[in-house]
Design a protein around this motif. Sequence first.
Motif, PDB file in Angstrom:
ATOM      1  N   GLY A 180      -9.259 -12.592 -22.290  1.00  0.00           N
ATOM      2  CA  GLY A 180     -10.534 -12.288 -22.365  1.00  0.00           C
ATOM      3  C   GLY A 180     -11.441 -12.595 -21.352  1.00  0.00           C
ATOM      4  N   VAL A 181     -11.036 -13.793 -20.767  1.00  0.00           N
ATOM      5  CA  VAL A 181     -11.889 -14.023 -19.633  1.00  0.00           C
ATOM      6  C   VAL A 181     -11.575 -13.483 -18.320  1.00  0.00           C
TER       7      VAL A 181
ATOM      8  N   ILE B 278      -7.633 -16.467 -24.789  1.00  0.00           N
ATOM      9  CA  ILE B 278      -8.740 -16.755 -24.261  1.00  0.00           C
ATOM     10  C   ILE B 278      -8.826 -16.479 -22.764  1.00  0.00           C
TER      11      ILE B 278
ATOM     12  N   SER C 103     -16.034 -20.327 -16.865  1.00  0.00           N
ATOM     13  CA  SER C 103     -15.781 -19.919 -18.378  1.00  0.00           C
ATOM     14  C   SER C 103     -14.707 -20.568 -19.137  1.00  0.00           C
ATOM     15  N   LEU C 104     -13.510 -20.465 -18.533  1.00  0.00           N
ATOM     16  CA  LEU C 104     -12.324 -21.333 -18.837  1.00  0.00           C
ATOM     17  C   LEU C 104     -12.702 -22.786 -18.808  1.00  0.00           C
TER      18      LEU C 104
ATOM     19  N   GLN D 270      -3.692 -18.662 -28.794  1.00  0.00           N
ATOM     20  CA  GLN D 270      -4.971 -18.259 -28.679  1.00  0.00           C
ATOM     21  C   GLN D 270      -5.677 -18.695 -27.297  1.00  0.00           C
TER      22      GLN D 270
ATOM     23  N   LEU E 274     -14.526 -22.908 -22.410  1.00  0.00           N
ATOM     24  CA  LEU E 274     -14.139 -22.293 -23.451  1.00  0.00           C
ATOM     25  C   LEU E 274     -12.737 -23.324 -23.897  1.00  0.00           C
TER      26      LEU E 274
ATOM     27  N   VAL F 115     -18.429 -14.633 -23.446  1.00  0.00           N
ATOM     28  CA  VAL F 115     -18.754 -15.816 -22.658  1.00  0.00           C
ATOM     29  C   VAL F 115     -18.604 -15.516 -21.186  1.00  0.00           C
ATOM     30  N   ALA F 116     -17.506 -14.835 -21.016  1.00  0.00           N
ATOM     31  CA  ALA F 116     -17.203 -14.620 -19.384  1.00  0.00           C
ATOM     32  C   ALA F 116     -18.496 -13.728 -18.949  1.00  0.00           C
TER      33      ALA F 116
ATOM     34  N   SER G 101     -14.276 -14.783 -25.936  1.00  0.00           N
ATOM     35  CA  SER G 101     -14.254 -15.123 -24.462  1.00  0.00           C
ATOM     36  C   SER G 101     -14.642 -13.924 -23.698  1.00  0.00           C
TER      37      SER G 101
END
Length: 256
Positions: A78-79, A75, A178-179, A71, A182, A168-169, A165
Amino acid sequence: MAVTQVVRSEWTKIRSVASTVWTLSLAAFVTIALGMLISALAKSEFGNMSVESQATFDPTFVSFAGMSLGQLAMIVFGVLVVSNEYSTGMIRTSLAAVPQRVNFLFSKVAVATVLAFVVGIVTSFLAFFLGQAMLGSLKASISDPGVLRAVIGGGLYMTLIAMFSMGVAAMLRSPMLSLGILMPFFFLISNVLANVSATKKIGQFLPDRAGSKILQVVTPLNDDTPYGPWGGLGIMVLWVVAALIGGFVLLQRRDA
């Protein structure tokens, strides 16, 4: 610009960026390889387990052990899908070409979600079958009660992690920020809250803790979780919807 054209454009962007391809490949590799390794270790240590642990041994869940690290790559995927254009400054060009910001973000999320689901579901099935091969006589069958649900749920879980993700990004716009939020959230804060008695009831409702319930076939010892597999996935969906709504709202309200 028509939605179909925007979708086609977003697909071209995603497949032309090497980092997105590599992160999805890494998600699949880590999930499958680590799942096989832990399944092999579980088989060798099964005889040393307590009677209670043997009685609640979940071969399906063991084969998904690599998903906790897989995952991580989802993540990052997605970011990067959402925030790459902000870091390069291309977001201004994209929004000039697609003034309808809802269409722009919807198309980006839709394309990335389909791609994440395809990779997630293939990864989940491979992780299950290869993990069961490592378990030998301890293995579960895809036809056993709850197993197919868990395998399909594994693909859904990985997809939802990527979607959360993205949301959030879209809110934070910066890949590093973001990272930076997360990663500690999923790999530190979530684990601490879920395993400390004072915060356990809160931790149970975090997206990863709730969503991973779908991967379980056998209920663990002393499990007091107030929801089942689909209930847990439903809680995760609510987190994803909230993150995406936040991303859409902020994209509409602020400058690029």
